[in-house]
Design an enzyme around this catalytic site. Structure first.
Site, PDB file in Angstrom:
ATOM      1  CB  SER A 168      -0.943   0.014   1.210  1.00 32.90           C
ATOM      2  OG  SER A 168      -0.226  -0.156   2.413  1.00 32.90           O
TER       3      SER A 168
ATOM      4  CB  THR B 252     -40.911  25.462 -10.361  1.00 28.47           C
ATOM      5  OG1 THR B 252     -42.002  25.898 -11.168  1.00 28.47           O
ATOM      6  CG2 THR B 252     -40.856  26.293  -9.087  1.00 28.47           C
ATOM      7  CG  HIS B 253     -41.703  22.122 -13.394  1.00 27.70           C
ATOM      8  ND1 HIS B 253     -41.941  20.797 -13.165  1.00 27.70           N
ATOM      9  CD2 HIS B 253     -42.513  22.800 -12.543  1.00 27.70           C
ATOM     10  CE1 HIS B 253     -42.874  20.661 -12.228  1.00 27.70           C
ATOM     11  NE2 HIS B 253     -43.222  21.868 -11.822  1.00 27.70           N
TER      12      HIS B 253
ATOM     13  CB  SER C  59     -13.918  25.591 -29.424  1.00 26.16           C
ATOM     14  OG  SER C  59     -13.818  24.820 -30.602  1.00 26.16           O
TER      15      SER C  59
ATOM     16  CE  LYS D  16     -18.887  26.035 -27.989  1.00 26.69           C
ATOM     17  NZ  LYS D  16     -19.236  24.632 -27.869  1.00 26.69           N
TER      18      LYS D  16
ATOM     19  CG  ASN E 256     -16.520  25.412 -24.700  1.00 28.66           C
ATOM     20  OD1 ASN E 256     -17.576  25.855 -25.161  1.00 28.66           O
ATOM     21  ND2 ASN E 256     -15.610  24.817 -25.451  1.00 28.66           N
TER      22      ASN E 256
ATOM     23  CE1 TYR F  54      -6.374  -3.477   8.326  1.00 28.24           C
ATOM     24  CE2 TYR F  54      -5.520  -5.696   8.002  1.00 28.24           C
ATOM     25  CZ  TYR F  54      -5.599  -4.372   7.609  1.00 28.24           C
ATOM     26  OH  TYR F  54      -4.914  -3.944   6.502  1.00 28.24           O
TER      27      TYR F  54
ATOM     28  CD  GLN G 286      -2.729  -2.575   2.071  1.00 30.01           C
ATOM     29  OE1 GLN G 286      -2.066  -2.827   3.076  1.00 30.01           O
ATOM     30  NE2 GLN G 286      -2.456  -3.135   0.896  1.00 30.01           N
TER      31      GLN G 286
ATOM     32  CE  LYS H 146      -4.188   2.937   4.391  1.00 31.89           C
ATOM     33  NZ  LYS H 146      -5.228   2.024   4.774  1.00 31.89           N
TER      34      LYS H 146
END
Ligand code: ARG
Length: 456
Positions: free
Chosen positions: A20, A152-153, A274, A280, A282, A314, A319, A322
């Site tokens: 590890s 809403t929606h 772009s 563009k 982005n 354990y 292990q 993490k």
């Protein structure tokens, strides 16, 4: 380190699957802190001599300096951070190094290190979230009167203010901070001294090591101590929920930055061009925050499923706890920083917001409410009358407040000129003065409370 009863060394693949160190080297600071607390306690209790403890402690300081300047050496044969450090200690100080591991096991050691790491991670995230909330407060205050369509929606519903909208995210981030704070309180118990699983017969002082490492107390059950990863899951679940909030905020920016909306101009610093379409701009940072939320939820799922079938105490599966926590933490840190930067520097096109708020019949509810209030019409009937007014405005291609009074009176005779006063978006917003409503007066109050650190 553990080869006493083994005749043959591990297969190459065993060495690889077992190790590890490639990832748990990130625990080095916590590992050294845990060992320093442990050895000081061993000397205090007369379990090792003061001379050996001093040599161990000085050796650990040398290793700390080495790791600090050169990083942690990755040697798969030494498996993990605990063994890498202990074997370096043996090179530095000789056989006395072997006394450090008295009355402890890697099981309580790693549980302690990882808790310390997650505790630091929580503190880091909490500071980042506080900064994000600060940025939201500043921009909300700046735009406390700026009217925008509320949805809403994703359909224009009622006008709100941009300040109110931003403060909604302030509230979400506040809950995230409280979840992390909660997790921190719950996890702040020290597993060191639980040893392999059953505790130890050496006369250790678990309260001393707990206090030295900033824990509130030692954990109460040795089996649970070495097999509990709730603290990591608490972190991941809080991180997941937080990343959902960041993703929703990111999604708003992506929508708002699109040409049909045009509610924001994203700063150059958080956009990309772009390679083939020169016009563009982005919203990549926002899109990646939205994407990272998926990965963070994936990390949470990974550890959840790793833990679900493990008997006490354990098992080596643990292990694998993490990598998902490290990954989620890195992604969350980047996401918080990116959203904070965007909030601080984005240009809000409040003219566009106002224009759209005024064009979507967003004050229809205000018309209905006026009929209820001023003409004592039951709300359901008022809703109907308003629907006819909206249809008339739509047919005429005008906003509600541009309908002539004659037309309105034709729809319902109880309507009179006073109605126009509530049909503007500013009047609509100003009227929503209920606790938590969008009226600038209310939002100013919430901002003041937030600045004073009070609850809403
Ligand atoms: N590297 C191990 C981990 O992260 C340390 C604990 C090893 N314990 C053991 N009994 N093999 O879980």
């Amino acid at each position: 380190m553990w080869g006493g009863r083994f005749a043959a060394g591990p297969a190459a693949v065993m060495r690889e699957i077992n190790a590890s160190i490639p990832f748990d080297k990130r625990l080095w600071k916590q590992d050294i802190a845990g060992s320093q607390a442990h050895v000081a306690m061993l000397a205090q209790q007369g379990i090792v001599s003061q001379a050996d403890a001093d040599a161990i402690s000085a050796g650990l300081e040398t290793i700390r300096a080495e790791y600090e300047s050169d990083g942690v050496p990755v040697d798969l044969d030494l498996e993990d951070i605990h063994m890498v450090t202990e074997s370096r200690l043996a090179q530095l100080i000789g056989p006395a190094a072997g006394r450090l591991h008295t009355a402890r096991s890697r099981n309580d050691q790693v549980a302690t290190d990882f808790r310390l790491w997650v505790r630091d991670a929580i503190d880091e995230v909490s500071a980042g979230l506080a900064a994000l909330q600060g940025a939201l407060l500043d921009r909300a205050e700046e735009h406390v009167e700026a009217v925008m369509p509320g949805f809403t929606h994703l359909q224009s519903a009622q006008p709100v203010t941009l300040g109110h909208h931003l403060m909604a995210y302030h509230a979400m981030i506040g809950r995230d901070r409280s979840r992390f704070a909660d997790a921190r309180v719950r996890m702040n118990e020290c597993p060191l001294g639980a040893a392999a699983l059953a505790g130890t017969g050496f006369p250790i002082d678990r309260h001393a090591t707990a206090a030295a490492l900033g824990f509130d107390r030692p954990t109460g059950n040795s089996l649970d101590s070495v097999s509990d990863r709730d603290f990591a899951l608490d972190y991941l679940m809080a991180a997941t929920q937080c990343s959902l909030h960041l993703s929703r905020l990111a999604e708003e920016f992506i929508i708002w930055a699109s040409q049909p909306f045009g509610f924001v101009k994203l700063p150059d610093a958080y956009s990309t061009g772009s390679s083939i379409m020169p016009q563009k701009r982005n919203p990549d940072a926002a899109e990646l925050v939205r994407g990272h939320a998926g990965r963070i939820a994936g990390c949470m799922t990974a550890l959840t499923i790793t833990m679900k079938g493990l008997p006490l105490a354990y098992s080596k599966d643990m292990q694998d706890d993490k990598p998902p926590v490290f990954e989620a933490h890195d992604l969350l840190g980047l996401s918080i920083a990116a959203m904070t930067g965007m909030i601080e520097t984005v240009t809000f096109r409040t003219d566009r917001m106002r224009g759209l708020a005024e064009s979507g019949f967003a004050t229809a509810t205000d018309l209905a409410d006026w009929l209820v209030r001023e003409a004592n019409v039951p709300f359901r009937e008022a809703h109907h009358i308003t629907g006819r007014a909206v249809a008339a405005a739509e047919a005429a291609g005008v906003a509600l407040d541009q309908l002539p009074i004659a037309t309105l009176k034709q729809i319902d005779t109880r309507i009179d000129e006073r109605l126009y006063a509530v049909l503007t978006v500013d009047a609509s917003v100003a009227s929503r003065t209920s606790h938590g409503g969008t009226a600038p007066a209310q939002v100013r109050m919430r901002i003041a409370q937030a600045r004073a650190g009070e609850e809403a």
